[in-house]
Design a protein around this motif. Structure first.
Motif, short mmCIF file in Angstrom:
data_model
loop_
_atom_site.label_atom_id
_atom_site.label_comp_id
_atom_site.label_asym_id
_atom_site.label_seq_id
_atom_site.Cartn_x
_atom_site.Cartn_y
_atom_site.Cartn_z
N TYR A 2 0.84 -1.18 0.00
CA TYR A 2 0.00 0.00 0.00
C TYR A 2 0.88 1.24 0.00
N GLN A 3 0.43 2.29 -0.66
CA GLN A 3 1.21 3.52 -0.67
C GLN A 3 1.31 4.11 0.72
N ASP A 4 0.21 4.09 1.48
CA ASP A 4 0.22 4.61 2.84
C ASP A 4 -0.45 3.57 3.75
N PRO A 5 0.33 2.82 4.49
CA PRO A 5 -0.25 1.77 5.34
C PRO A 5 -1.21 2.30 6.41
N LYS A 6 -1.09 3.57 6.77
CA LYS A 6 -2.00 4.14 7.76
C LYS A 6 -3.42 4.34 7.21
N ARG A 7 -3.59 4.22 5.90
CA ARG A 7 -4.92 4.36 5.29
C ARG A 7 -5.73 3.07 5.33
N ILE A 8 -5.12 1.98 5.78
CA ILE A 8 -5.84 0.72 5.90
C ILE A 8 -6.83 0.84 7.05
N ARG A 9 -8.07 0.51 6.79
CA ARG A 9 -9.10 0.64 7.82
C ARG A 9 -9.08 -0.60 8.71
N LYS A 10 -8.40 -0.46 9.84
CA LYS A 10 -8.26 -1.57 10.77
C LYS A 10 -8.79 -1.22 12.16
N ASN A 11 -9.15 0.04 12.39
CA ASN A 11 -9.64 0.49 13.68
C ASN A 11 -11.16 0.45 13.68
N ARG A 12 -11.72 -0.39 14.54
CA ARG A 12 -13.17 -0.58 14.59
C ARG A 12 -13.79 0.30 15.65
N VAL A 13 -15.00 0.76 15.37
CA VAL A 13 -15.79 1.52 16.31
C VAL A 13 -17.18 0.92 16.31
N SER A 14 -17.74 0.70 17.49
CA SER A 14 -19.09 0.15 17.59
C SER A 14 -20.01 1.21 18.18
N ILE A 15 -21.22 1.27 17.65
CA ILE A 15 -22.23 2.16 18.21
C ILE A 15 -23.52 1.36 18.37
N ASN A 16 -24.33 1.78 19.31
CA ASN A 16 -25.63 1.17 19.53
C ASN A 16 -26.70 2.17 19.12
N LEU A 17 -27.59 1.77 18.25
CA LEU A 17 -28.67 2.62 17.77
C LEU A 17 -30.00 2.08 18.25
N ASP A 18 -30.94 2.98 18.52
CA ASP A 18 -32.29 2.50 18.82
C ASP A 18 -32.99 2.21 17.50
N ASP A 19 -34.21 1.71 17.57
CA ASP A 19 -34.92 1.30 16.35
C ASP A 19 -35.15 2.47 15.40
N TYR A 20 -35.41 3.66 15.94
CA TYR A 20 -35.68 4.83 15.09
C TYR A 20 -34.41 5.29 14.39
N GLU A 21 -33.30 5.31 15.11
CA GLU A 21 -32.03 5.71 14.51
C GLU A 21 -31.60 4.71 13.43
N ALA A 22 -31.77 3.42 13.72
CA ALA A 22 -31.41 2.39 12.74
C ALA A 22 -32.29 2.50 11.50
N ALA A 23 -33.58 2.80 11.71
CA ALA A 23 -34.48 2.95 10.56
C ALA A 23 -34.07 4.14 9.70
N LEU A 24 -33.63 5.21 10.34
CA LEU A 24 -33.17 6.39 9.59
C LEU A 24 -31.93 6.06 8.77
N ILE A 25 -30.98 5.39 9.39
CA ILE A 25 -29.76 5.00 8.66
C ILE A 25 -30.09 4.06 7.52
N ASN A 26 -30.95 3.08 7.78
CA ASN A 26 -31.33 2.14 6.73
C ASN A 26 -32.07 2.83 5.59
N ALA A 27 -32.89 3.83 5.90
CA ALA A 27 -33.57 4.59 4.85
C ALA A 27 -32.57 5.35 4.00
N LEU A 28 -31.55 5.95 4.64
CA LEU A 28 -30.51 6.64 3.89
C LEU A 28 -29.72 5.67 3.02
N VAL A 29 -29.45 4.49 3.54
CA VAL A 29 -28.73 3.47 2.77
C VAL A 29 -29.56 3.07 1.55
N ASP A 30 -30.86 2.85 1.75
CA ASP A 30 -31.73 2.49 0.63
C ASP A 30 -31.81 3.61 -0.40
#
Length: 73
Positions: A2-30
């Motif tokens: 890789y040209q820049d090894p720091k650009r590899i996405r290896k750092n994970r972040v977890s979040i917890n969403l309620d049903d309304y927030e998840a529905a909003l994200i899923n609507a944006l994805v759709d």
């Protein structure tokens, strides 16, 4: 390999969403046709940049980085 090894996405972040927030994200994805992780990453980076890089408008308004300001998309 890789040209820049720091650009590899290896750092994970977890979040917890309620049903309304998840529905909003899923609507944006759709609507946009992108994947959920990519959409959330773009939104997170855009919000972080706007919080860290003040614009002329935010400087003249004297708006602080309150929770309400940070939570707006």
């Amino acid at each position: 390999m890789y040209q820049d090894p720091k650009r590899i996405r290896k750092n994970r972040v977890s979040i917890n969403l309620d049903d309304y927030e998840a529905a909003l994200i899923n609507a944006l994805v759709d609507y946009t046709g992108t994947d959920r992780a990519g959409l959330i990453r773009q939104m997170l980076i855009a919000q972080a940049e706007s919080a860290l890089l003040p614009t002329g408008e935010s400087m003249t308004a004297g708006a602080g980085n309150t929770e309400a300001h940070i939570r707006t998309f």
